[in-house]
Design an enzyme around this catalytic site. Sequence first.
Site, short mmCIF file in Angstrom:
data_model
loop_
_atom_site.label_atom_id
_atom_site.label_comp_id
_atom_site.label_asym_id
_atom_site.label_seq_id
_atom_site.Cartn_x
_atom_site.Cartn_y
_atom_site.Cartn_z
CD GLU A 184 -3.81 -5.93 3.02
OE1 GLU A 184 -4.65 -5.22 3.61
OE2 GLU A 184 -2.59 -5.73 3.07
CD GLU A 188 -3.11 -1.03 2.12
OE1 GLU A 188 -3.03 -0.22 3.06
OE2 GLU A 188 -4.11 -1.78 1.96
O1 AHR Z 1 -5.24 -5.94 7.01
C1 AHR Z 1 -5.08 -4.81 7.80
C2 AHR Z 1 -4.35 -3.67 7.09
O2 AHR Z 1 -5.16 -3.18 6.06
C3 AHR Z 1 -3.07 -4.02 6.39
O3 AHR Z 1 -1.96 -3.98 7.25
C4 AHR Z 1 -2.94 -2.93 5.37
O4 AHR Z 1 -2.19 -3.33 4.26
C5 AHR Z 1 -4.37 -2.56 5.05
O5 AHR Z 1 -4.58 -1.20 5.07
#
Ligand code: AHR
Length: 502
Positions: A289, A171
């Site tokens: 994610e 990110e």
């Molecule tokens: O999954 C929780 C967080 O969400 C992760 O660390 C990050 O990559 C995202 O913003």
Amino acid sequence: MAKLFIDSGLQISEIDRRIFGSFTEHMGRCIYGGIYEPGSPFADEDGFRLDVIELIRELGITIVRYPGGNFLSGYDWKDGVGDKSARPSRLDLAWHSLETNQFGLDEFMKWADTCGIEPMMAVNVGSAGLKEALELLEYTNVDAASKWAQYRVANGHRDPYGVSVWCLGNEMDGPWQLGHMDAKDYGKKAGDIARGMRQIDDSLELVICGSSSRSMPTFGSWEETVLDHAYELVDHISLHTYYEDHGDLQSFLACAVDLDHFINEVCDIADAVKAKHKSEKTITLSLDEWNVWRLSEFQALARPQTWEVAPKLIEDEYTVADALVVGNLLISILRRSDRVKMACLAQLVNVIAPIRTDPDKEAWRQTTFFPFAYTAKLARGTTLVTRIDCDSIQTTKFGEVNSIDAITTFDKETSQLAIFVINRSLSSSEALSIELSGFTIIDIVEQVTLTDTDLTKTNSYSNSQAVAPTLKKTATFSENIVTLTLPPASWQVISLSVRENK
Ligand code: AHR
């Protein structure tokens, strides 16, 4: 009556099993107290919780991303290897916690091997860079008489781990990220790291960071710029997405349409860069994610005043509605199996996770466990175009959307079709007919339904079966038509044994 039309000749793509991945971050109680708890009555001699491993196998997880997440951008992997008694404790700035480093790369590799899961590693591109990434890759994958490869051997691991998939940071578009950069700087840095890693091993699969959400102001231009700098050096671009109910359940139940747009848009942007570069290569997607997360509740919390080891963080309790959304997001992922080659449900244990633990209590399944487990079990082979003819429903957030969403998979080896379908309407049940062409139905193998009159119901340790799917075969079939009823707000999968017509 709503209808689905499926034709044996209209295939989308073979399914990459890595779409049934997950994510373990050094965050809260995901690692410590989740997968790793030395001294627990459930742990083996390595400290790995066996009750958790059993549920991970039942869930059908194929690949796991590690070690973060936002944690990654402040992490020095060298702190987590070697003699445990000499490993330093460090501040984890991402989650304002204390990291003891008692679990690190070698423990993760052993754990992944015990689970039968492919590891997906990430290099720190925030507070570190090219040098650290190359040293990490050498430690992990190289068989040579060189410093970092030999350090691994000295730590008791003769054979290299052979990790194929590597994420170039996490990110990096987010201002919250340690070492956050603009797209041009990140594209150049990621490109340099990728070039160096490829000098060690050109066969690696490299994932460049795309956007941390579709709603980021830089979404679109970020993808275009980073790919412009590194197109030929990487294989996949990441996308992250989390959904929550902001007090409008009907919109929430339809949020998979947002993921549909997100995936399509990232493909379009990647293909525009491909055209601009006159490239032969097509970039594929790593949705590394995704989940339901009550993010706004977390963001409203004050920062902790202390630095604790493995504090309870974002242990959201999932409802029936959340599980339906997870089921629908999996339908979206399968629909684009031509481009989505990896996907990671974030996260695996305790932290916004399908599996929960407490010390001295056997691990239990959250509601979201079920649609994931059944999709991973039954979605095999290739995806088939699934044409949907149904009413629409009105949502505040996404306008008019189909009340029903569905996707079909066909496994040639077992001659089984699986049809995944969700009724997003909160108020109407639907009679559904599924018309197959090119297949003759032999039997209904399995029908799994997840629904409840109370969509807020959750599971807990003391009531771990409060929400569970039902396995009643209520569908009927003739030669090529299946008929069934979809209760309001319900997710189903029906698997059929079929014969392919010549
Ligand atoms: O999954 C929780 C967080 O969400 C992760 O660390 C990050 O990559 C995202 O913003």
